[in-house]
Design a protein around this motif. Structure first.
Motif, PDB file in Angstrom:
ATOM      1  N   VAL A   1     108.038 -49.888 -45.634  1.00  0.00           N
ATOM      2  CA  VAL A   1     107.389 -48.725 -46.259  1.00  0.00           C
ATOM      3  C   VAL A   1     107.305 -48.920 -47.769  1.00  0.00           C
ATOM      4  O   VAL A   1     106.263 -48.678 -48.397  1.00  0.00           O
ATOM      5  CB  VAL A   1     108.150 -47.430 -45.912  1.00  0.00           C
ATOM      6  CG1 VAL A   1     107.566 -46.241 -46.672  1.00  0.00           C
ATOM      7  CG2 VAL A   1     108.113 -47.170 -44.404  1.00  0.00           C
ATOM      8  N   ALA A   2     108.419 -49.380 -48.372  1.00  0.00           N
ATOM      9  CA  ALA A   2     108.442 -49.589 -49.825  1.00  0.00           C
ATOM     10  C   ALA A   2     107.450 -50.669 -50.254  1.00  0.00           C
ATOM     11  O   ALA A   2     106.848 -50.570 -51.333  1.00  0.00           O
ATOM     12  CB  ALA A   2     109.856 -49.964 -50.269  1.00  0.00           C
ATOM     13  N   ALA A   3     107.262 -51.703 -49.420  1.00  0.00           N
ATOM     14  CA  ALA A   3     106.365 -52.805 -49.788  1.00  0.00           C
ATOM     15  C   ALA A   3     104.941 -52.312 -49.997  1.00  0.00           C
ATOM     16  O   ALA A   3     104.254 -52.747 -50.928  1.00  0.00           O
ATOM     17  CB  ALA A   3     106.400 -53.883 -48.701  1.00  0.00           C
ATOM     18  N   GLY A   4     104.481 -51.419 -49.130  1.00  0.00           N
ATOM     19  CA  GLY A   4     103.134 -50.879 -49.296  1.00  0.00           C
ATOM     20  C   GLY A   4     102.985 -50.109 -50.594  1.00  0.00           C
ATOM     21  O   GLY A   4     101.971 -50.239 -51.304  1.00  0.00           O
ATOM     22  N   LEU A   5     104.003 -49.319 -50.928  1.00  0.00           N
ATOM     23  CA  LEU A   5     103.956 -48.528 -52.163  1.00  0.00           C
ATOM     24  C   LEU A   5     104.005 -49.432 -53.396  1.00  0.00           C
ATOM     25  O   LEU A   5     103.280 -49.219 -54.371  1.00  0.00           O
ATOM     26  CB  LEU A   5     105.116 -47.537 -52.188  1.00  0.00           C
ATOM     27  CG  LEU A   5     105.149 -46.523 -51.031  1.00  0.00           C
ATOM     28  CD1 LEU A   5     106.393 -45.646 -51.131  1.00  0.00           C
ATOM     29  CD2 LEU A   5     103.886 -45.665 -51.031  1.00  0.00           C
ATOM     30  N   VAL A   6     104.870 -50.469 -53.354  1.00  0.00           N
ATOM     31  CA  VAL A   6     104.963 -51.403 -54.476  1.00  0.00           C
ATOM     32  C   VAL A   6     103.654 -52.175 -54.636  1.00  0.00           C
ATOM     33  O   VAL A   6     103.164 -52.384 -55.765  1.00  0.00           O
ATOM     34  CB  VAL A   6     106.148 -52.376 -54.273  1.00  0.00           C
ATOM     35  CG1 VAL A   6     106.112 -53.502 -55.306  1.00  0.00           C
ATOM     36  CG2 VAL A   6     107.458 -51.623 -54.357  1.00  0.00           C
TER      37      VAL A   6
ATOM     38  N   ILE B   1      99.196 -47.528 -49.605  1.00  0.00           N
ATOM     39  CA  ILE B   1      99.755 -46.298 -49.028  1.00  0.00           C
ATOM     40  C   ILE B   1      99.440 -46.228 -47.534  1.00  0.00           C
ATOM     41  O   ILE B   1     100.276 -45.790 -46.731  1.00  0.00           O
ATOM     42  CB  ILE B   1      99.213 -45.066 -49.785  1.00  0.00           C
ATOM     43  CG1 ILE B   1      99.742 -45.088 -51.214  1.00  0.00           C
ATOM     44  CG2 ILE B   1      99.608 -43.775 -49.083  1.00  0.00           C
ATOM     45  CD1 ILE B   1      99.172 -44.025 -52.110  1.00  0.00           C
ATOM     46  N   ALA B   2      98.252 -46.675 -47.138  1.00  0.00           N
ATOM     47  CA  ALA B   2      97.919 -46.721 -45.710  1.00  0.00           C
ATOM     48  C   ALA B   2      98.879 -47.649 -44.969  1.00  0.00           C
ATOM     49  O   ALA B   2      99.365 -47.330 -43.878  1.00  0.00           O
ATOM     50  CB  ALA B   2      96.475 -47.192 -45.524  1.00  0.00           C
ATOM     51  N   PHE B   3      99.179 -48.808 -45.581  1.00  0.00           N
ATOM     52  CA  PHE B   3     100.111 -49.756 -44.980  1.00  0.00           C
ATOM     53  C   PHE B   3     101.488 -49.120 -44.816  1.00  0.00           C
ATOM     54  O   PHE B   3     102.137 -49.271 -43.771  1.00  0.00           O
ATOM     55  CB  PHE B   3     100.203 -51.009 -45.863  1.00  0.00           C
ATOM     56  CG  PHE B   3     101.075 -52.098 -45.308  1.00  0.00           C
ATOM     57  CD1 PHE B   3     100.576 -53.027 -44.419  1.00  0.00           C
ATOM     58  CD2 PHE B   3     102.407 -52.203 -45.695  1.00  0.00           C
ATOM     59  CE1 PHE B   3     101.379 -54.044 -43.908  1.00  0.00           C
ATOM     60  CE2 PHE B   3     103.220 -53.207 -45.192  1.00  0.00           C
ATOM     61  CZ  PHE B   3     102.705 -54.133 -44.303  1.00  0.00           C
ATOM     62  N   SER B   4     101.939 -48.397 -45.839  1.00  0.00           N
ATOM     63  CA  SER B   4     103.231 -47.704 -45.743  1.00  0.00           C
ATOM     64  C   SER B   4     103.212 -46.684 -44.620  1.00  0.00           C
ATOM     65  O   SER B   4     104.210 -46.504 -43.909  1.00  0.00           O
ATOM     66  CB  SER B   4     103.557 -47.006 -47.072  1.00  0.00           C
ATOM     67  OG  SER B   4     103.825 -47.945 -48.076  1.00  0.00           O
ATOM     68  N   GLY B   5     102.077 -46.007 -44.436  1.00  0.00           N
ATOM     69  CA  GLY B   5     101.958 -45.052 -43.331  1.00  0.00           C
ATOM     70  C   GLY B   5     102.081 -45.730 -41.978  1.00  0.00           C
ATOM     71  O   GLY B   5     102.771 -45.225 -41.075  1.00  0.00           O
ATOM     72  N   PHE B   6     101.435 -46.897 -41.838  1.00  0.00           N
ATOM     73  CA  PHE B   6     101.538 -47.636 -40.572  1.00  0.00           C
ATOM     74  C   PHE B   6     102.986 -48.029 -40.277  1.00  0.00           C
ATOM     75  O   PHE B   6     103.479 -47.877 -39.158  1.00  0.00           O
ATOM     76  CB  PHE B   6     100.688 -48.913 -40.628  1.00  0.00           C
ATOM     77  CG  PHE B   6      99.210 -48.683 -40.737  1.00  0.00           C
ATOM     78  CD1 PHE B   6      98.599 -47.618 -40.086  1.00  0.00           C
ATOM     79  CD2 PHE B   6      98.418 -49.531 -41.482  1.00  0.00           C
ATOM     80  CE1 PHE B   6      97.240 -47.416 -40.186  1.00  0.00           C
ATOM     81  CE2 PHE B   6      97.051 -49.342 -41.584  1.00  0.00           C
ATOM     82  CZ  PHE B   6      96.457 -48.273 -40.932  1.00  0.00           C
ATOM     83  N   THR B   7     103.658 -48.576 -41.300  1.00  0.00           N
ATOM     84  CA  THR B   7     105.018 -49.060 -41.070  1.00  0.00           C
ATOM     85  C   THR B   7     105.994 -47.901 -40.849  1.00  0.00           C
ATOM     86  O   THR B   7     106.944 -48.035 -40.074  1.00  0.00           O
ATOM     87  CB  THR B   7     105.484 -49.938 -42.245  1.00  0.00           C
ATOM     88  OG1 THR B   7     105.298 -49.220 -43.478  1.00  0.00           O
ATOM     89  CG2 THR B   7     104.697 -51.232 -42.309  1.00  0.00           C
ATOM     90  N   ALA B   8     105.750 -46.766 -41.515  1.00  0.00           N
ATOM     91  CA  ALA B   8     106.597 -45.592 -41.279  1.00  0.00           C
ATOM     92  C   ALA B   8     106.422 -45.093 -39.850  1.00  0.00           C
ATOM     93  O   ALA B   8     107.393 -44.717 -39.182  1.00  0.00           O
ATOM     94  CB  ALA B   8     106.259 -44.490 -42.277  1.00  0.00           C
ATOM     95  N   ALA B   9     105.185 -45.096 -39.356  1.00  0.00           N
ATOM     96  CA  ALA B   9     104.935 -44.679 -37.976  1.00  0.00           C
ATOM     97  C   ALA B   9     105.594 -45.636 -36.986  1.00  0.00           C
ATOM     98  O   ALA B   9     106.137 -45.216 -35.958  1.00  0.00           O
ATOM     99  CB  ALA B   9     103.428 -44.612 -37.723  1.00  0.00           C
TER     100      ALA B   9
END
Length: 276
Positions: free
Chosen positions: A148-153, A248-256
């Motif tokens: 999740v953090a990787a997408g945000l970074v 942010i979309a990537f973080s959403g995928f990984t959080a899901a």
């Protein structure tokens, strides 16, 4: 206390490599697109990485056992670092070489580190085998947070700091260097049984042929993985035209994905007692 110290030593070597692996995911398609490549060329570059991962995966276990698991962990960090640096190039062949190195490094990442840990846990430290899941559950928890953090970074350095889609790959390099240096300096070397590659592959094929359930499970897993790989290729060109921030979309995928794993664990072990 001795187990916790050993566990912490493993996590300090493994988690930076996992963080670096996640950082390379969110903006790869956008990076290749920004280099001016056609969709078909980008597909070919993706396929280079997937093919090298699959091909090397057939022999990675034997390779790791012979070379040494600590050396393989350090080699994984080196290969992935070289791959990240090659993303600076605009040459198709250099980028293809980078994807091949990424496939090799990733194959080692998901075989050498865990093999090293299990051997050290059981053989060198003689800790109870039932403590192993505690370590890997911690890895899974941290891995979800890192994803999740990787997408945000990636979004922050590429768009927020206006450094472009190559920036997350360059941010990944220090994490890989940290992982390689830490493992090289602090871990002991261990080896597996030396056996011919052909014999190891033959045993695997005989195992599949003798148990139809193993073959069926492998086929189902292959279908699921292929769906995920197609999704990994398509999500960027579908979302990008709508102006959705890709990190942010990537973080959403990984959080899901993390939420799905948590729901599964709760479903099979909680009051519901669902069958897998």
């Amino acid at each position: 206390p001795a187990f916790r110290r050993f566990q912490r030593e493993f996590l300090l070597g493994y988690l930076p490599a996992l963080a670096a692996d996640w950082l390379q995911g969110p903006l790869l398609f956008q990076l290749l697109q920004s280099r001016g490549f056609l969709r078909s060329q980008i597909a070919a570059l993706y396929s280079c990485g997937f093919a090298s991962n699959v091909a090397f995966g057939l022999i990675s276990g034997v390779f790791v056992d012979r070379l040494g698991r600590k050396k393989s962990c350090v080699l994984s960090s080196g290969l992935c670092s070289a791959s990240c640096l090659l993303q600076l190039s605009r040459d198709f062949l250099a980028l293809a070489a980078g994807r091949v190195l990424a496939g090799l490094g990733t194959s080692l990442l998901f075989s050498a580190f865990e093999s090293w840990y299990v051997h050290e846990h059981l053989e060198r430290h003689d800790f109870p085998a039932e403590w192993i899941p505690d370590t890997f559950s911690r890895v899974a928890l941290w891995n979800s947070g890192l994803a999740v953090a990787a997408g945000l970074v990636a979004e922050l350095v590429a768009e927020g700091l206006v450094l472009g889609p190559v920036a997350p790959f360059l941010v990944a390099v220090p994490f890989l260097v940290l992982s390689g240096i830490f493992a090289g300096k602090n871990w002991d070397e261990n080896y597996g049984k030396s056996r011919p590659c052909g014999k190891a592959c033959g045993e695997g094929l005989r195992g599949l042929a003798s148990d139809p359930r193993a073959l069926l499970l492998g086929l189902v897993q292959a279908l699921v993985e292929s769906i995920l790989l197609i999704f990994a290729f398509l999500w960027t060109p579908i979302l990008e035209p709508h102006g959705i921030p890709l990190g942010i979309a990537f973080s959403g995928f990984t959080a899901a994905s993390a939420a799905g794993s948590a729901l599964f664990r709760r479903g099979v072990s909680g009051r519901l007692r669902l069958q897998p």
